[in-house]
Scaffold this motif. Structure first.
Motif, PDB file in Angstrom:
ATOM      1  N   VAL A   1       0.823  -1.216   0.000  1.00  0.00           N
ATOM      2  CA  VAL A   1       0.000   0.000   0.000  1.00  0.00           C
ATOM      3  C   VAL A   1       0.851   1.257   0.000  1.00  0.00           C
ATOM      4  CG1 VAL A   1      -1.918  -1.182   1.140  1.00  0.00           C
ATOM      5  CG2 VAL A   1      -0.358   0.218   2.516  1.00  0.00           C
ATOM      6  N   GLY A   2       2.121   1.132   0.300  1.00  0.00           N
ATOM      7  CA  GLY A   2       3.029   2.276   0.289  1.00  0.00           C
ATOM      8  C   GLY A   2       2.867   3.164   1.510  1.00  0.00           C
TER       9      GLY A   2
ATOM     10  N   VAL B   1       0.589   4.064  -2.611  1.00  0.00           N
ATOM     11  CA  VAL B   1       1.166   5.401  -2.526  1.00  0.00           C
ATOM     12  C   VAL B   1       2.561   5.320  -3.142  1.00  0.00           C
ATOM     13  CG1 VAL B   1       1.975   7.218  -0.968  1.00  0.00           C
ATOM     14  CG2 VAL B   1      -0.160   6.002  -0.476  1.00  0.00           C
ATOM     15  N   GLN B   2       2.828   6.203  -4.070  1.00  0.00           N
ATOM     16  CA  GLN B   2       4.107   6.178  -4.782  1.00  0.00           C
ATOM     17  C   GLN B   2       5.163   7.019  -4.073  1.00  0.00           C
ATOM     18  OE1 GLN B   2       3.717   5.783  -9.239  1.00  0.00           O
ATOM     19  NE2 GLN B   2       2.073   7.228  -8.784  1.00  0.00           N
ATOM     20  N   SER B   3       6.375   6.777  -4.462  1.00  0.00           N
ATOM     21  CA  SER B   3       7.521   7.543  -3.990  1.00  0.00           C
ATOM     22  C   SER B   3       8.189   8.146  -5.217  1.00  0.00           C
ATOM     23  CB  SER B   3       8.489   6.618  -3.262  1.00  0.00           C
ATOM     24  OG  SER B   3       9.741   7.204  -3.113  1.00  0.00           O
ATOM     25  N   ILE B   4       8.810   9.277  -5.033  1.00  0.00           N
ATOM     26  CA  ILE B   4       9.512   9.927  -6.146  1.00  0.00           C
ATOM     27  C   ILE B   4      10.613   9.014  -6.691  1.00  0.00           C
ATOM     28  CG2 ILE B   4      11.260  11.161  -4.807  1.00  0.00           C
ATOM     29  CD1 ILE B   4       9.288  12.742  -7.659  1.00  0.00           C
TER      30      ILE B   4
ATOM     31  N   ARG C   1      -2.188  -1.994 -10.251  1.00  0.00           N
ATOM     32  CA  ARG C   1      -3.253  -3.009 -10.162  1.00  0.00           C
ATOM     33  C   ARG C   1      -2.810  -4.182  -9.295  1.00  0.00           C
ATOM     34  NH1 ARG C   1      -4.396  -1.506 -15.264  1.00  0.00           N
ATOM     35  NH2 ARG C   1      -2.973  -2.959 -16.239  1.00  0.00           N
ATOM     36  N   HIS C   2      -1.578  -4.627  -9.510  1.00  0.00           N
ATOM     37  CA  HIS C   2      -1.058  -5.753  -8.717  1.00  0.00           C
ATOM     38  C   HIS C   2      -1.033  -5.407  -7.225  1.00  0.00           C
ATOM     39  CE1 HIS C   2       1.351  -9.131  -7.415  1.00  0.00           C
ATOM     40  NE2 HIS C   2       2.210  -8.282  -6.871  1.00  0.00           N
ATOM     41  N   CYS C   3      -0.522  -4.224  -6.894  1.00  0.00           N
ATOM     42  CA  CYS C   3      -0.451  -3.807  -5.492  1.00  0.00           C
ATOM     43  C   CYS C   3      -1.840  -3.746  -4.861  1.00  0.00           C
ATOM     44  CB  CYS C   3       0.254  -2.453  -5.367  1.00  0.00           C
ATOM     45  SG  CYS C   3       2.034  -2.545  -5.618  1.00  0.00           S
TER      46      CYS C   3
ATOM     47  N   SER D   1       0.754   7.184   7.520  1.00  0.00           N
ATOM     48  CA  SER D   1       1.950   7.135   6.674  1.00  0.00           C
ATOM     49  C   SER D   1       1.579   7.317   5.205  1.00  0.00           C
ATOM     50  CB  SER D   1       2.681   5.801   6.877  1.00  0.00           C
ATOM     51  OG  SER D   1       3.728   5.658   5.965  1.00  0.00           O
ATOM     52  N   GLN D   2       0.455   6.724   4.803  1.00  0.00           N
ATOM     53  CA  GLN D   2       0.015   6.893   3.422  1.00  0.00           C
ATOM     54  C   GLN D   2      -0.307   8.362   3.125  1.00  0.00           C
ATOM     55  OE1 GLN D   2      -3.102   3.738   3.441  1.00  0.00           O
ATOM     56  NE2 GLN D   2      -2.278   3.316   1.410  1.00  0.00           N
TER      57      GLN D   2
END
Length: 185
Positions: A70-71, A117-120, A130-132, A172-173
């Motif tokens: 989920v990041g 949630v992505q990171s730079i 989709r997988h995540c 955190s997200q």
């Protein structure tokens, strides 16, 4: 950690176990692994001191499973990440010992809706997203099954621990989304 990972990678390249072209990949992998291990050992040491080893296992297991798919926020240095991780894990254990929290079913839905949630440093393509999300829904469902079992067996402290851990992941997200948007500018 970089020093140790370089020594370890140099040794395995010199021994012929991996090709020299793979040096950077292995060095990075060892560095990340050593950093995670040191953080895990520090948190485990605190859990031993607090006499909360089973609680540590629950927090760590749920946190690592969720965060993997989920990041959330990623800090820019090992020392900042280490201090934040150890502090958060300790606070989760202490807060849970002092206050019993109910599990809000909406947290799982919110976590899933924000995932991933992505990171730079690690942007995801559509297939990876989709997988995540698919894996995240399975993890969240598994967590709720676990919570159901804990509820039926009267393990309110563990249910509370899961609630606090999921709240931390959700926070955190949110921080990770804000940080990503700022860094993207």
């Amino acid at each position: 950690m970089k020093y140790f990972s370089e020594k370890l990678t140099g040794y395995i390249v010199k021994s012929g176990a991996v090709p020299e072209e793979s040096y950077e990949i292995y060095q990075y992998g060892f560095q990340i692994g050593l950093e995670m291990l040191s953080c895990l050992l520090a948190c485990f040491g605190i859990a031993v001191y607090l006499h909360m080893i089973p609680e540590f296992a629950v927090v760590t297991g749920i946190f690592m499973m969720l965060r993997s798919f989920v990041g959330g926020v990623h800090l820019n240095s090992f020392s900042a990440c280490f201090m934040c991780s150890v502090t958060v894990q300790t606070l989760v254990l202490v807060v849970n010992r002092l206050y019993t929290q109910p599990l809000n079913a909406a947290w799982g839905i919110l976590i899933w809706n924000m995932a991933p949630v992505q990171s730079i440093n690690r942007e995801l393509d559509a297939d990876e997203k989709r997988h995540c999300r698919k894996v995240a829904v399975k993890i969240i469902a598994g967590i709720y099954v676990f919570v159901g079992i804990c509820t039926l067996t009267g393990m309110k402290a563990i249910v509370s621990l899961v609630a606090v851990t999921m709240a931390v992941v959700l926070i955190s997200q949110y921080i990770g989304v804000v940080k990503y948007k700022i860094e993207k500018r």
